[in-house]
Design a protein around this motif. Structure first.
Motif, PDB file in Angstrom:
ATOM      1  N   ASP A  64     -10.828   7.548   4.365  1.00 34.47           N
ATOM      2  CA  ASP A  64     -11.284   8.805   3.774  1.00 34.47           C
ATOM      3  C   ASP A  64     -10.337   9.264   2.668  1.00 34.47           C
ATOM      4  OD1 ASP A  64     -13.463   8.881   5.417  1.00 34.47           O
ATOM      5  OD2 ASP A  64     -12.673  10.399   6.785  1.00 34.47           O
ATOM      6  N   ALA A  65      -9.039   9.100   2.888  1.00 30.53           N
ATOM      7  CA  ALA A  65      -8.068   9.514   1.874  1.00 30.53           C
ATOM      8  C   ALA A  65      -8.176   8.662   0.616  1.00 30.53           C
ATOM      9  CB  ALA A  65      -6.655   9.440   2.446  1.00 30.53           C
ATOM     10  N   LEU A  66      -8.400   7.364   0.778  1.00 28.26           N
ATOM     11  CA  LEU A  66      -8.509   6.475  -0.381  1.00 28.26           C
ATOM     12  C   LEU A  66      -9.859   6.586  -1.072  1.00 28.26           C
ATOM     13  CD1 LEU A  66      -6.741   3.215   0.859  1.00 28.26           C
ATOM     14  CD2 LEU A  66      -5.892   4.904  -0.785  1.00 28.26           C
ATOM     15  N   ALA A  67     -10.874   7.098  -0.375  1.00 31.13           N
ATOM     16  CA  ALA A  67     -12.196   7.236  -0.986  1.00 31.13           C
ATOM     17  C   ALA A  67     -12.166   8.227  -2.147  1.00 31.13           C
ATOM     18  CB  ALA A  67     -13.209   7.682   0.060  1.00 31.13           C
ATOM     19  N   GLU A  68     -11.252   9.173  -2.097  1.00 34.58           N
ATOM     20  CA  GLU A  68     -11.160  10.182  -3.151  1.00 34.58           C
ATOM     21  C   GLU A  68     -10.641   9.580  -4.453  1.00 34.58           C
ATOM     22  OE1 GLU A  68      -8.573  13.068  -1.478  1.00 34.58           O
ATOM     23  OE2 GLU A  68      -9.903  13.523   0.228  1.00 34.58           O
ATOM     24  N   SER A  69      -9.641   8.720  -4.351  1.00 35.40           N
ATOM     25  CA  SER A  69      -9.052   8.082  -5.533  1.00 35.40           C
ATOM     26  C   SER A  69      -7.993   7.096  -5.061  1.00 35.40           C
ATOM     27  CB  SER A  69      -8.404   9.124  -6.453  1.00 35.40           C
ATOM     28  OG  SER A  69      -7.328   9.770  -5.785  1.00 35.40           O
ATOM     29  N   PRO A  70      -7.656   6.085  -5.887  1.00 36.68           N
ATOM     30  CA  PRO A  70      -6.531   5.204  -5.532  1.00 36.68           C
ATOM     31  C   PRO A  70      -5.263   6.018  -5.364  1.00 36.68           C
ATOM     32  CG  PRO A  70      -7.796   4.306  -7.364  1.00 36.68           C
ATOM     33  CD  PRO A  70      -8.291   5.706  -7.159  1.00 36.68           C
ATOM     34  N   LYS A  71      -4.420   5.577  -4.432  1.00 35.17           N
ATOM     35  CA  LYS A  71      -3.193   6.325  -4.162  1.00 35.17           C
ATOM     36  C   LYS A  71      -2.024   5.383  -3.985  1.00 35.17           C
ATOM     37  CE  LYS A  71      -5.033  10.524  -2.011  1.00 35.17           C
ATOM     38  NZ  LYS A  71      -6.411  10.343  -2.470  1.00 35.17           N
ATOM     39  N   CYS A 122       1.541   4.441  -2.073  1.00 34.78           N
ATOM     40  CA  CYS A 122       1.890   4.541  -0.663  1.00 34.78           C
ATOM     41  C   CYS A 122       2.487   5.906  -0.356  1.00 34.78           C
ATOM     42  CB  CYS A 122       2.866   3.422  -0.298  1.00 34.78           C
ATOM     43  SG  CYS A 122       3.321   3.400   1.449  1.00 34.78           S
ATOM     44  N   ALA A 123       3.318   6.417  -1.255  1.00 31.75           N
ATOM     45  CA  ALA A 123       3.951   7.723  -1.022  1.00 31.75           C
ATOM     46  C   ALA A 123       2.911   8.835  -0.976  1.00 31.75           C
ATOM     47  CB  ALA A 123       4.983   8.005  -2.110  1.00 31.75           C
ATOM     48  N   ASP A 124       1.967   8.801  -1.918  1.00 30.85           N
ATOM     49  CA  ASP A 124       0.930   9.833  -1.931  1.00 30.85           C
ATOM     50  C   ASP A 124       0.021   9.719  -0.704  1.00 30.85           C
ATOM     51  OD1 ASP A 124       1.875  10.879  -4.275  1.00 30.85           O
ATOM     52  OD2 ASP A 124       0.432   9.822  -5.558  1.00 30.85           O
ATOM     53  N   LEU A 125      -0.277   8.492  -0.311  1.00 27.40           N
ATOM     54  CA  LEU A 125      -1.127   8.293   0.854  1.00 27.40           C
ATOM     55  C   LEU A 125      -0.405   8.745   2.123  1.00 27.40           C
ATOM     56  CD1 LEU A 125      -3.858   7.275   1.844  1.00 27.40           C
ATOM     57  CD2 LEU A 125      -2.869   4.985   2.026  1.00 27.40           C
ATOM     58  N   ALA A 170       6.541   2.851   7.369  1.00 27.66           N
ATOM     59  CA  ALA A 170       5.621   2.302   8.374  1.00 27.66           C
ATOM     60  C   ALA A 170       4.214   2.179   7.802  1.00 27.66           C
ATOM     61  CB  ALA A 170       5.614   3.201   9.609  1.00 27.66           C
ATOM     62  N   LEU A 171       3.812   3.149   6.984  1.00 32.24           N
ATOM     63  CA  LEU A 171       2.482   3.075   6.369  1.00 32.24           C
ATOM     64  C   LEU A 171       2.378   1.872   5.446  1.00 32.24           C
ATOM     65  CD1 LEU A 171      -0.323   4.242   5.843  1.00 32.24           C
ATOM     66  CD2 LEU A 171       0.692   5.674   4.051  1.00 32.24           C
ATOM     67  N   ARG A 172       3.434   1.609   4.673  1.00 33.36           N
ATOM     68  CA  ARG A 172       3.394   0.444   3.782  1.00 33.36           C
ATOM     69  C   ARG A 172       3.194  -0.842   4.586  1.00 33.36           C
ATOM     70  NH1 ARG A 172       4.579  -0.402  -1.314  1.00 33.36           N
ATOM     71  NH2 ARG A 172       5.518   1.673  -1.573  1.00 33.36           N
ATOM     72  N   ARG A 173       3.801  -0.930   5.739  1.00 34.15           N
ATOM     73  CA  ARG A 173       3.640  -2.116   6.576  1.00 34.15           C
ATOM     74  C   ARG A 173       2.207  -2.238   7.085  1.00 34.15           C
ATOM     75  NH1 ARG A 173       8.987  -1.486  10.279  1.00 34.15           N
ATOM     76  NH2 ARG A 173       8.315  -3.491  11.166  1.00 34.15           N
ATOM     77  N   ASP A 199       1.624  -0.347  -7.088  1.00 38.01           N
ATOM     78  CA  ASP A 199       1.741   0.375  -5.818  1.00 38.01           C
ATOM     79  C   ASP A 199       0.493   1.203  -5.517  1.00 38.01           C
ATOM     80  OD1 ASP A 199       3.212   1.270  -3.501  1.00 38.01           O
ATOM     81  OD2 ASP A 199       3.435   3.199  -4.504  1.00 38.01           O
ATOM     82  N   LEU A 200      -0.552   1.107  -6.340  1.00 39.26           N
ATOM     83  CA  LEU A 200      -1.772   1.887  -6.118  1.00 39.26           C
ATOM     84  C   LEU A 200      -2.725   1.112  -5.220  1.00 39.26           C
ATOM     85  CD1 LEU A 200      -2.559   3.460  -9.604  1.00 39.26           C
ATOM     86  CD2 LEU A 200      -1.704   4.613  -7.546  1.00 39.26           C
ATOM     87  N   PHE A 201      -3.114   1.723  -4.111  1.00 38.88           N
ATOM     88  CA  PHE A 201      -4.027   1.105  -3.159  1.00 38.88           C
ATOM     89  C   PHE A 201      -5.422   1.725  -3.303  1.00 38.88           C
ATOM     90  CE2 PHE A 201       0.094   0.324  -1.346  1.00 38.88           C
ATOM     91  CZ  PHE A 201      -0.015  -0.929  -0.771  1.00 38.88           C
ATOM     92  N   THR A 202      -6.420   0.901  -3.126  1.00 38.08           N
ATOM     93  CA  THR A 202      -7.799   1.382  -3.137  1.00 38.08           C
ATOM     94  C   THR A 202      -8.583   0.654  -2.063  1.00 38.08           C
ATOM     95  OG1 THR A 202      -9.727   1.793  -4.554  1.00 38.08           O
ATOM     96  CG2 THR A 202      -8.614  -0.326  -4.810  1.00 38.08           C
TER      97      THR A 202
END
Length: 358
Positions: free
Chosen positions: A49-56, A58-61, A71-74, A92-95
């Motif tokens: 749901d968080a990534l559906a808004e826009s690419p983020k 790791c820090a922003d996510l 831990a999130l990056r892992r 570093d932008l995930f989608t």
């Protein structure tokens, strides 16, 4: 390379030791539950749901999901390997990928609630006792939680809501192929027995505007049905009835549809449900079961999804998947005759079994 540098043995293409590939294959299966839990964690943290808004990044996510950045990056690394997220520019932008999109809570073809339910303790813990179910034949859920699954779920408001949402997702994934897989236009009135929030019935009535529907389920099961039917534009052609299909089923229908109902129960309770349907059916009516069908003892190997569903019934509810011959015997004992079995409704593992009163 100088003498002071470490000496690395040059890689040579050699034959793997006997059994090494089979060992690696076994380990992939052993590690399968880790992938499932990574997916479950992503759902519970609302990453899709968080990534559906826009690419983020790791820090922003991490900020959006209230998680530890390292831990999130892992976790994201694992989700990327599983094909659920990607970094299109290798930054570093995930989608989300189209595959990962199904984990959104508002996806067109969602698996959000299913992933949450099947990786939750309510399913996870009983599956950890599968070996005991195989040893004793008893349902592991009752051993772990002290009561049958449906009784336990009914007492847990949050779990009940999650279970109903997951079943609705299953129905949504199968609704259109079921509607297309059988000529429902021949049935003026379709009774959906145990039809939950009406997702399947809404698809049937949408595809066949000349038909009317009756939806039967518990009060909790049909709670969202008025909205589902209204959103589909079929509420004026559908009656919602609350009740217990072990006690009575609405009479006078032309078709009685039971999707993923009979496999929840062992033979005696399943026979009771079918008898209640037979009592309600006029002589011209049809009974349509939407279930997986196991191959016969001398048939080919079963689809993996079907045999895992069969084990899930053993562990969770005490039910079972059945062969065509087993369905024929069960239906006969309830006063019904199996007259046809349709082929698998791709991409699902469901088939439609048609029976008539004897």
């Amino acid at each position: 390379m100088t003498d002071s540098e470490p000496h690395l043995t040059e890689h040579r293409r050699t034959a793997a030791p006997a059994g090494a590939e089979d060992q690696a294959r076994a380990l992939r299966l052993v590690h399968g539950y880790m992938a499932s839990q990574a997916l479950g964690a992503a759902v519970r943290l609302n990453i899709a749901d968080a990534l559906a808004e826009s690419p983020k990044s790791c820090a922003d996510l991490a900020a959006a999901t209230d998680t530890d950045p390292d831990a999130l990056r892992r976790l994201l690394r694992a989700l990327e390997t599983l094909g659920l997220v990607e970094r299109p520019s290798r930054t570093d932008l995930f989608t989300l990928t189209s595959f990962g999109d199904v984990l959104r809570s508002d996806a067109d073809a969602p698996a959000h609630a299913l992933a949450n339910l099947f990786t939750s303790p309510a399913v996870w813990r009983p599956w950890g006792e599968l070996h005991q179910s195989v040893r004793t034949g008893a349902t592991a859920f009752e051993t772990v939680f002290g009561m049958p699954a449906f009784a336990y779920i009914g007492r847990q408001a949050e779990l009940s809501a999650l279970f109903n949402a997951a079943m609705a997702e299953t129905a949504q994934g199968a609704a259109d192929v079921v509607a297309a897989g059988c000529d429902f236009s021949r049935f003026p009135t379709v009774v959906d027995v145990g039809g939950g929030n009406g997702t399947l019935l809404a698809a049937l009535l949408t595809a066949h505007p000349g038909s009317r529907g009756v939806l039967l389920d518990t009060p909790t099961g049909v709670r969202e049905a008025p909205k589902v039917l209204a959103d589909a534009g079929v509420a004026d052609r559908c009656t919602i009835t609350t009740g217990d299909f072990f006690t009575a089923v609405p009479a006078g229908g032309d078709a009685y549809v039971l999707k993923s109902v009979i496999h929840d129960w062992d033979d005696e309770p399943a026979r009771t449900v079918l008898r209640r349907c037979r009592e309600a059916m006029p002589d011209h009516a049809k009974l349509l079961l939407v279930e997986p069908v196991l191959p016969g003892e001398n048939g080919p190997a079963a689809e993996l999804s079907v045999v895992l569903s069969d084990l899930n019934m053993l562990v969770m509810a005490g039910g079972r998947e059945r062969t065509e011959a087993e369905y024929a015997t069960l239906l006969d004992s309830a006063g019904l005759e199996l007259v046809g079995v349709g082929g698998p409704l791709a991409p699902t593992h469901f088939q439609i079994l048609e029976a008539v009163p004897r």
